[in-house]
Design an enzyme around this catalytic site. Structure first.
Site, PDB file in Angstrom:
ATOM      1  CB  ILE A 236     130.451  24.562  64.939  1.00  0.00           C
ATOM      2  CG1 ILE A 236     129.409  24.936  63.880  1.00  0.00           C
ATOM      3  CG2 ILE A 236     130.947  25.812  65.655  1.00  0.00           C
ATOM      4  CD1 ILE A 236     128.144  25.555  64.449  1.00  0.00           C
ATOM      5  CG  ASP A 252     119.511  27.555  70.108  1.00  0.00           C
ATOM      6  OD1 ASP A 252     120.145  26.496  69.954  1.00  0.00           O
ATOM      7  OD2 ASP A 252     118.519  27.664  70.860  1.00  0.00           O
ATOM      8  CD  GLU A 278     128.468  20.027  67.747  1.00  0.00           C
ATOM      9  OE1 GLU A 278     129.445  19.617  68.387  1.00  0.00           O
ATOM     10  OE2 GLU A 278     127.288  19.819  68.093  1.00  0.00           O
TER      11      GLU A 278
END
Length: 356
Positions: A236, A252, A278
């Site tokens: 990400i 989250d 991530e």
């Protein structure tokens, strides 16, 4: 009080095995019903010739049934076995050898191994004693005819009655004493499956974790029939900024959204895992790099065009992927490192892209 309540009523003594007591009560009822039918089929002459024997067995059956509500389990079990021995001995001369009374010894054997709480050696010794008594019964009563006249039809009905009683007893004993073990075994298997699943699953996203992923890659490498496999490492973009801006709870939610998006936009055969933080690892079996690139581009655009709502905030993210093909002669760590290097290249050159 109904029959079910009567049978399942607890004994007065504490810490007793209710399962065994319930089994004994049902067995007493089965034997009692068979006994009544035996006497009916054998005819009134049996009552005239053996009145004390018949009424004594009748009374013993009822009294021992009642005694199960006050007795210890071991005592009741022992008394039932003794009763069944005596019942067989005394009834064979009344109805003859062909009536099949000797088959009741099978019930004693079943109770010995299912209901008796003793060492295995003791159970086999007791079974040996039952065998010896059975042999003695054959020696003493084998082929004996009843002293009263019993028609061939009644004789067949006697056989049907007693073999049915024995069969019903065997079925009931097997059910009662195996049911709990089967349920416990099923619960244990489900619990083990749950533990195995939890051990290989990331709790937050529900995706597979790194440990399960490495196991899966090893299985793929050992599968000689497997075609080409593509592996992608995804990350990400600017995820730290999401946490710093919106908080870790929002972070989250973003991770869970990405996990769902990957599932929704991937083939059923795709293996998707949270590699750490991530980072996500996607394994596409039987999929070459070109087709995997197309699939990852579709996933990348779907994530880019989505809006993640967390409270009042609306969050948009992008992802970068590094894609490589898995060669079965290659070291797994080396393949993952190659995908990671391509991911790093994409991160360093603009992000929001698939590097192949």
């Amino acid at each position: 009080m109904g029959l079910r309540s009567l049978i399942t009523k607890d004994v007065k003594a504490e810490n007793e095995n209710s399962r065994t007591m319930i089994a004994l009560r049902v067995l007493y009822i089965i034997v009692f019903l068979a006994f009544i039918l035996d006497v009916c089929f054998a005819g009134i002459e049996v009552l005239k010739m053996y009145p004390y024997r018949i009424f004594t067995l009748f009374a013993a059956n009822i009294l021992l049934f009642i005694y199960t509500y006050r007795s210890k389990t071991k005592v009741s079990l022992f008394l039932f076995m003794i009763f069944l021995f005596l019942y067989t001995f005394f009834m064979i001369p009344c109805v003859g050898w062909s009536a099949g009374m000797q088959n009741y010894f099978i019930i004693i054997l079943m109770l010995t191994f299912f209901a008796m709480h003793a060492s295995t050696l003791y159970k086999f010794v007791y079974a040996g004693i039952v065998l010896v008594i059975r042999v003695v019964v054959i020696w003493v009563y084998g082929g004996i005819k009843p002293l009263t006249d019993i028609t061939s039809t009644d004789d067949k009905l006697l056989q049907i009655t007693n073999i049915s009683a024995v069969f019903c007893s065997i079925i009931f004993i097997s059910y009662v004493f195996s049911k709990q073990e089967n349920e416990s075994e099923n619960k244990l298997m489900k619990y083990n499956d749950q533990l195995r699943k939890e051990a290989g699953t990331d709790q937050l996203t529900g995706l597979f974790n790194r440990r399960r992923t490495l196991e899966y890659l090893e299985l793929l490498r050992e599968d000689k029939e497997m075609g080409v496999v593509s592996i992608a490492m995804g990350d990400i973009d600017f995820f730290k900024k999401v946490n710093d801006t919106y908080g870790h709870d929002a972070g989250d939610e973003v991770l869970k959204f990405v996990a769902k998006a990957m599932k929704d936009n991937s083939r059923d055969s795709s293996f998707i895992s949270r590699w750490g933080g991530e980072e996500f690892l996607i394994i596409l079996p039987n999929c070459n790099g070109d087709n995997a690139f197309i699939a990852l581009e579709r996933l990348r655009r779907a994530i880019k065009d989505s809006v993640i709502k967390v409270g009042d905030a609306e969050i948009q993210i992008t992802m970068t992927f590094g894609l490589t093909e898995f060669g079965f002669h290659q070291d797994i760590d080396r393949v993952i490192k190659e995908a990671d290097e391509k991911l790093y290249y994409g991160k360093s050159n603009g992000r929001n892209q698939v590097v192949f």
